[in-house]
Design a protein around this motif. Structure first.
Motif: not given
Length: 425
Positions: A56-65, A119-123, A290-304
């Motif tokens: 139910t969370r809205r995921y924020a834009k991740p950092a490149f890190g 977001y571009a962080t997917l790359l 943690e691997k699941h969290r890392d992948f879906y934190d990125e995958y579920l963060a979307v932009m309009d």
């Protein structure tokens, strides 16, 4: 007016108290100081609460890190810096803190990230693999809901304008990598600059899993666009940003629509992944969770996306097939693929790509009859889908070295400058 965005926001706010309660319960039951935390019931409850909170969370834009890389075998720190900026995009470069410079000059590589919901962080992995041997730049597109209406429109023509400006500012001797969606606008921007005999023409462009000609090996995505047509998407997929965001009242294609479409294509896989996540949490398999969290934190963060960009792209690329037909226009000027004579092209495709079918990117090589054969190359990666074209183990071990080799080869063999008729006269 399509009210989907408003219902989405209402649902998000209505579940906010429950989400907070689930988060508190999870931390309480998962606290090692709580004797109940070691019971199977508590672990199951904590896992269920985390799953509810994440769904139910809205995921924020991740950092490149990206904080370090290796250059000539030496570890060097990495820092981000913005080198170009407009309302809908900024270009980020990754500065490497050399103790000593690399033994050979390193090419400048602009990675054009897709503007297709994520977001571009997917790359991140795409950037990371190229950092050791290149000065890497990436387009960091802005979420349309965060851009005020006063900043103006952003359509496919504006996108191409942005690319040409970036090429001019980062050149000369620039190499470009377009991942998926940008393949068409990057190709168009290069063709337009070639027709002008501009010095801003990149040395090479690598097109990766891009929809250059979607008539070839059409996928479910391609067929849907062809069957429904632009008007259907305009009626059913376009809404306005609600009050409360900087881009309030801007017409957009919401990121959650795009995400719904992506997930629906492989729904069983996502359901199974979340079921496995629950099991990992209950059994205490922290690494897998943690691997699941890392992948879906990125995958579920979307932009309009702006409505005008989305609809123009659907029409030009997926419905009209304007580029391969030689009918694509940019501000009244026809995009002529035959004008490309200098910019080398590498087309990269994945054998199992279910977004851009095999042959769609290869078409770029066949649309450029005036580009010498030695400045064209093709790579079909066996055993990978769309995501594997630009990320994952095969990308790191096979595709990235292939791209790096192509860039080095083209940089060492610059194309002859084209002389216009006016100059000749």
């Amino acid at each position: 007016m399509n009210m989907a965005y408003y219902w989405y926001e209402a649902a998000r706010w209505m579940t906010h108290p429950a989400r907070l309660a689930a988060d508190v319960t999870k931390h309480s039951l998962g606290n090692p100081a709580n004797p109940l935390s070691y019971s199977p019931y508590a672990r199951s409850m904590a896992a269920a609460c985390e799953m509810f909170e994440r769904v139910t969370r809205r995921y924020a834009k991740p950092a490149f890190g990206l904080t370090e890389t290796s250059v000539d075998g030496a570890s060097v720190p990495v820092s981000e810096r913005v080198v170009w900026e407009r309302p809908f995009c900024r270009v980020v470069t990754f500065d490497r803190g050399f103790v000593r410079g690399p033994t050979e000059p390193q090419p400048k590589l602009l990675i054009v990230a897709p503007m297709s919901g994520h977001y571009a962080t997917l790359l991140r992995g795409t950037v990371e693999a190229m950092l050791p041997d290149h000065q890497v730049f990436i387009t960091d597109w802005t979420d349309a809901r965060m851009v005020p209406v006063a900043a103006g429109r952003f359509d496919l023509d504006t996108y191409i304008d942005y690319l040409q400006d970036i090429f001019r500012d980062l050149g000369p001797d620039l190499h470009v990598m377009a991942v998926c969606q940008p393949a068409v606008p990057v190709f168009a921007a290069v063709a337009l600059l070639e027709a002008q005999n501009s010095s801003a023409v990149p040395v090479s462009m690598t097109l990766m899993g891009g929809p250059v000609d979607t008539r070839r090996s059409p996928t479910a995505v391609n067929c849907l666009a062809q069957e429904r047509g632009t008007k259907w998407f305009e009626r059913n997929c376009i809404t306005t940003v609600p009050v409360g965001y900087p881009g309030a009242w801007r017409s957009v294609y919401p990121g959650f629509f795009q995400l719904s479409g992506f997930m629906a294509m492989n729904l069983d896989r996502h359901v199974n992944a979340h079921a496995e996540m629950f099991d990992h949490l209950v059994t205490g398999d922290g690494d897998s969770a943690e691997k699941h969290r890392d992948f879906y934190d990125e995958y579920l963060a979307v932009m309009d996306l702006t409505a005008e960009f989305y609809l123009q792209t659907v029409k030009t690329v997926f419905v009209d097939h304007a580029l391969p037909k030689g009918e694509m226009m940019h501000r009244g000027v026809r995009v002529d693929p035959a004008a490309i004579r200098r910019c080398a092209i590498l087309a990269v495709e994945g054998e199992n790509d279910d977004i851009s079918g095999v042959g769609q990117t290869l078409a770029a090589l066949e649309l450029t009859p005036n580009l010498p054969g030695e400045r064209k190359a093709y790579h079909l990666q066996q055993g990978v889908g769309h995501y594997g074209v630009f990320n994952g183990s095969r990308y790191r071990k096979v595709i990235a070295p292939r791209i790096a080799g192509f860039i080095r080869e083209m940089a060492a063999q610059p194309a002859a400058r084209v002389v216009t008729l006016r100059e000749a006269g």
